[in-house]
Design a protein around this motif. Structure first.
Motif, PDB file in Angstrom:
ATOM      1  N   LEU A 203     -49.641  51.948 -60.135  1.00 20.13           N
ATOM      2  CA  LEU A 203     -48.997  50.754 -59.581  1.00 20.13           C
ATOM      3  C   LEU A 203     -50.046  49.753 -59.103  1.00 20.13           C
ATOM      4  O   LEU A 203     -49.915  48.547 -59.318  1.00 20.13           O
ATOM      5  CB  LEU A 203     -48.061  51.139 -58.434  1.00 20.13           C
ATOM      6  CG  LEU A 203     -46.785  51.889 -58.827  1.00 20.13           C
ATOM      7  CD1 LEU A 203     -46.031  52.330 -57.581  1.00 20.13           C
ATOM      8  CD2 LEU A 203     -45.886  51.022 -59.704  1.00 20.13           C
ATOM      9  N   LEU A 206     -51.673  48.003 -61.975  1.00 22.81           N
ATOM     10  CA  LEU A 206     -50.796  47.004 -62.566  1.00 22.81           C
ATOM     11  C   LEU A 206     -50.654  45.760 -61.695  1.00 22.81           C
ATOM     12  O   LEU A 206     -50.074  44.762 -62.137  1.00 22.81           O
ATOM     13  CB  LEU A 206     -49.412  47.610 -62.820  1.00 22.81           C
ATOM     14  CG  LEU A 206     -49.322  48.585 -63.998  1.00 22.81           C
ATOM     15  CD1 LEU A 206     -48.040  49.401 -63.903  1.00 22.81           C
ATOM     16  CD2 LEU A 206     -49.375  47.831 -65.316  1.00 22.81           C
ATOM     17  N   PHE A 208     -49.201  45.770 -58.508  1.00 20.36           N
ATOM     18  CA  PHE A 208     -48.109  45.827 -57.539  1.00 20.36           C
ATOM     19  C   PHE A 208     -48.659  46.000 -56.123  1.00 20.36           C
ATOM     20  O   PHE A 208     -49.774  46.482 -55.926  1.00 20.36           O
ATOM     21  CB  PHE A 208     -47.151  46.972 -57.879  1.00 20.36           C
ATOM     22  CG  PHE A 208     -46.315  46.719 -59.096  1.00 20.36           C
ATOM     23  CD1 PHE A 208     -45.165  45.953 -59.019  1.00 20.36           C
ATOM     24  CD2 PHE A 208     -46.680  47.239 -60.331  1.00 20.36           C
ATOM     25  CE1 PHE A 208     -44.385  45.711 -60.152  1.00 20.36           C
ATOM     26  CE2 PHE A 208     -45.919  46.999 -61.465  1.00 20.36           C
ATOM     27  CZ  PHE A 208     -44.770  46.233 -61.380  1.00 20.36           C
ATOM     28  N   GLY A 266     -53.202  52.227 -65.080  1.00 20.79           N
ATOM     29  CA  GLY A 266     -52.474  50.985 -64.873  1.00 20.79           C
ATOM     30  C   GLY A 266     -53.198  49.775 -65.435  1.00 20.79           C
ATOM     31  O   GLY A 266     -52.573  48.783 -65.829  1.00 20.79           O
ATOM     32  N   LYS A 267     -54.525  49.860 -65.490  1.00 17.97           N
ATOM     33  CA  LYS A 267     -55.324  48.756 -66.015  1.00 17.97           C
ATOM     34  C   LYS A 267     -55.492  48.830 -67.533  1.00 17.97           C
ATOM     35  O   LYS A 267     -56.211  48.018 -68.122  1.00 17.97           O
ATOM     36  CB  LYS A 267     -56.689  48.750 -65.339  1.00 17.97           C
ATOM     37  CG  LYS A 267     -56.614  48.348 -63.863  1.00 17.97           C
ATOM     38  CD  LYS A 267     -57.971  48.465 -63.168  1.00 17.97           C
ATOM     39  CE  LYS A 267     -57.854  47.994 -61.711  1.00 17.97           C
ATOM     40  NZ  LYS A 267     -59.109  48.210 -60.959  1.00 17.97           N
ATOM     41  N   VAL A 311     -45.932  59.040 -69.506  1.00 21.35           N
ATOM     42  CA  VAL A 311     -47.114  58.188 -69.671  1.00 21.35           C
ATOM     43  C   VAL A 311     -48.306  59.014 -70.142  1.00 21.35           C
ATOM     44  O   VAL A 311     -49.044  58.628 -71.056  1.00 21.35           O
ATOM     45  CB  VAL A 311     -47.445  57.459 -68.353  1.00 21.35           C
ATOM     46  CG1 VAL A 311     -48.815  56.773 -68.434  1.00 21.35           C
ATOM     47  CG2 VAL A 311     -46.361  56.440 -68.013  1.00 21.35           C
ATOM     48  N   ASP A 317     -45.610  53.459 -72.346  1.00 19.64           N
ATOM     49  CA  ASP A 317     -46.293  52.402 -71.609  1.00 19.64           C
ATOM     50  C   ASP A 317     -45.926  52.477 -70.125  1.00 19.64           C
ATOM     51  O   ASP A 317     -44.766  52.748 -69.771  1.00 19.64           O
ATOM     52  CB  ASP A 317     -45.885  51.043 -72.177  1.00 19.64           C
ATOM     53  CG  ASP A 317     -46.615  49.896 -71.518  1.00 19.64           C
ATOM     54  OD1 ASP A 317     -47.783  49.641 -71.873  1.00 19.64           O
ATOM     55  OD2 ASP A 317     -46.009  49.260 -70.624  1.00 19.64           O
ATOM     56  N   VAL A 318     -46.908  52.252 -69.254  1.00 19.59           N
ATOM     57  CA  VAL A 318     -46.666  52.371 -67.814  1.00 19.59           C
ATOM     58  C   VAL A 318     -45.571  51.412 -67.364  1.00 19.59           C
ATOM     59  O   VAL A 318     -44.696  51.768 -66.564  1.00 19.59           O
ATOM     60  CB  VAL A 318     -47.968  52.119 -67.020  1.00 19.59           C
ATOM     61  CG1 VAL A 318     -47.701  52.225 -65.525  1.00 19.59           C
ATOM     62  CG2 VAL A 318     -49.047  53.112 -67.424  1.00 19.59           C
ATOM     63  N   ASP A 319     -45.586  50.172 -67.855  1.00 18.66           N
ATOM     64  CA  ASP A 319     -44.540  49.201 -67.493  1.00 18.66           C
ATOM     65  C   ASP A 319     -43.158  49.694 -67.895  1.00 18.66           C
ATOM     66  O   ASP A 319     -42.187  49.557 -67.134  1.00 18.66           O
ATOM     67  CB  ASP A 319     -44.822  47.850 -68.167  1.00 18.66           C
ATOM     68  CG  ASP A 319     -45.849  47.031 -67.408  1.00 18.66           C
ATOM     69  OD1 ASP A 319     -45.776  46.988 -66.173  1.00 18.66           O
ATOM     70  OD2 ASP A 319     -46.732  46.445 -68.053  1.00 18.66           O
ATOM     71  N   ASP A 320     -43.056  50.273 -69.071  1.00 16.53           N
ATOM     72  CA  ASP A 320     -41.772  50.791 -69.530  1.00 16.53           C
ATOM     73  C   ASP A 320     -41.306  51.962 -68.669  1.00 16.53           C
ATOM     74  O   ASP A 320     -40.103  52.099 -68.388  1.00 16.53           O
ATOM     75  CB  ASP A 320     -41.876  51.237 -70.993  1.00 16.53           C
ATOM     76  CG  ASP A 320     -42.054  50.065 -71.951  1.00 16.53           C
ATOM     77  OD1 ASP A 320     -41.717  48.931 -71.577  1.00 16.53           O
ATOM     78  OD2 ASP A 320     -42.552  50.299 -73.079  1.00 16.53           O
ATOM     79  N   ILE A 322     -41.981  52.413 -65.471  1.00 11.68           N
ATOM     80  CA  ILE A 322     -41.515  51.865 -64.193  1.00 11.68           C
ATOM     81  C   ILE A 322     -40.125  51.265 -64.356  1.00 11.68           C
ATOM     82  O   ILE A 322     -39.226  51.483 -63.520  1.00 11.68           O
ATOM     83  CB  ILE A 322     -42.504  50.805 -63.676  1.00 11.68           C
ATOM     84  CG1 ILE A 322     -43.839  51.455 -63.325  1.00 11.68           C
ATOM     85  CG2 ILE A 322     -41.926  50.075 -62.467  1.00 11.68           C
ATOM     86  CD1 ILE A 322     -44.943  50.473 -63.028  1.00 11.68           C
ATOM     87  N   ARG A 323     -39.927  50.524 -65.427  1.00 11.63           N
ATOM     88  CA  ARG A 323     -38.634  49.896 -65.669  1.00 11.63           C
ATOM     89  C   ARG A 323     -37.536  50.952 -65.804  1.00 11.63           C
ATOM     90  O   ARG A 323     -36.420  50.786 -65.273  1.00 11.63           O
ATOM     91  CB  ARG A 323     -38.707  49.035 -66.928  1.00 11.63           C
ATOM     92  CG  ARG A 323     -37.474  48.168 -67.162  1.00 11.63           C
ATOM     93  CD  ARG A 323     -37.642  47.264 -68.390  1.00 11.63           C
ATOM     94  NE  ARG A 323     -38.760  46.345 -68.203  1.00 11.63           N
ATOM     95  CZ  ARG A 323     -39.925  46.440 -68.848  1.00 11.63           C
ATOM     96  NH1 ARG A 323     -40.119  47.423 -69.734  1.00 11.63           N
ATOM     97  NH2 ARG A 323     -40.891  45.575 -68.647  1.00 11.63           N
TER      98      ARG A 323
END
Length: 339
Positions: A203, A206, A208, A266-267, A311, A317-320, A322-323
């Motif tokens: 997080l 990314l 956050f 995350g990066k 992941v 993907d990390v964003d996916d 989290i979503r």
């Protein structure tokens, strides 16, 4: 009372704990399997790969000889990676000639078997070659203990007298030990917080902020409690040092290799490269697989663990990930622990 203590594992945590024991007046020998590292400990009184800028006591001796290290020891402290615990325990049992208290300060679940470390030790070390097994765990960075930063952790054993023995062995003006008899809870909290730390680091990587950090730590604690209680732990353990305490320190500090690994994920860095360049074991990676598989076997819902597993092992993907968590079915917070 001066005790003879063998420390098995010359990484950062093993070295820091060995240093503390020497400073408490005990006769301490540390075992490792890298000749250059042991030579450095004996000749220069440093262990720069793990604890740069820390001077070790001259009284701390290193050895490559496991039998010599544990000879006549009152206590033997295992501080080896989870994946090496069974092998080192078997070697210990093969050469042990007395009956020391066995302590472990590692944090993880064994791959494939999903067993806690104390269970692995009990399986490999016959009862006639050990006294009780005591777990030493809690919110602690080796880098801070090594420079005498104030630290409080837990010694857990079903036998309170054994936990109190370890308490007296380690406690001093900067390192305070509390006792606990909930071995399952202490070990479960210690292992699973590394998973949540990976997520907290991701997080951060990314971009956050604090809201997301609070969310993953709080809901992560719910998952840890849920699985731990199903395994037989006391739920109150998870609001103590080896629960929320260890979670806070591991999810918020650059000293945490699990947090650092998550931050790099995350990066956008790849896992293989992260692990190759870390230079130390990232226990949360293997623990994520073990906890995910164990939760599946037991029918325990652990959405954060599942997301981190996806992941790490399914290239999600990390964003996916989290979503997917944020769009799960709505819940009541009263379902915090057991549902």
């Amino acid at each position: 009372m001066k005790q003879k203590v063998a420390v098995l594992g010359a990484g950062s945590w093993g070295t820091a704990l060995a240093k503390t024991l020497v400073e408490n007046g005990h006769d301490v020998m540390i075992w490792g399997n890298h000749e250059k590292q042991i030579d450095e400990i004996n000749e220069h009184h440093t262990n720069t790969h793990y604890l740069p800028d820390v001077k070790l006591p001259e009284a701390l001796k290193g050895t490559l000889d496991l039998a010599a290290c544990i000879a006549d020891a009152d206590a033997v402290l295992f501080v080896v990676p989870t994946k090496a615990t069974r092998e080192v325990a078997a070697k210990f049992a093969a050469v042990c000639q007395n009956k020391p208290v066995v302590i472990h300060a590692s944090k993880g679940l064994e791959k494939d078997t999903h067993k806690r470390i104390s269970v692995v030790l009990a399986e490999e070390i016959p009862a006639d070659k050990r006294q009780d097994i005591v777990v030493l765990s809690g919110p602690s960075h080796a880098e801070e203990v090594a420079v005498r930063d104030v630290t409080t952790i837990t010694a857990a054993s079903e036998n309170l007298a054994s936990a109190e023995y370890v308490q007296s062995l380690f406690s001093n003006e900067y390192f305070r030990i509390y006792t606990n008899q909930d071995v399952i809870g202490v070990e479960t909290g210690a292992a699973l917080k590394n998973i949540i730390a990976l997520g907290a680091g991701a997080l951060h990587g990314l971009g956050f902020g604090d809201n997301a950090k609070a969310a993953i730590m709080t809901r992560g604690l719910a998952e840890i409690s849920r699985l731990g209680v199903a395994m037989g732990a006391d739920p109150l353990t998870f609001i103590g040092l080896s629960g929320v305490g260890d979670l806070i320190v591991t999810c918020t500090s650059v000293h945490s290799r699990n947090w650092r690994a998550g931050d790099l994920l995350g990066k956008g860095h790849k896992l293989d490269g992260i692990l190759e360049n870390m230079g130390m074991i990232v226990e949360g990676v293997s623990t994520t697989r073990a906890a995910y598989e164990l939760a599946q076997e037991m029918g325990i819902e652990m959405p954060i663990t599942q997301a981190i597993y996806d992941v790490l092992y399914n290239d999600v993907d990390v964003d996916d990930a989290i979503r997917a968590i944020m769009l799960r079915d709505y819940k009541s917070e009263q379902e915090f622990t057991f549902n």
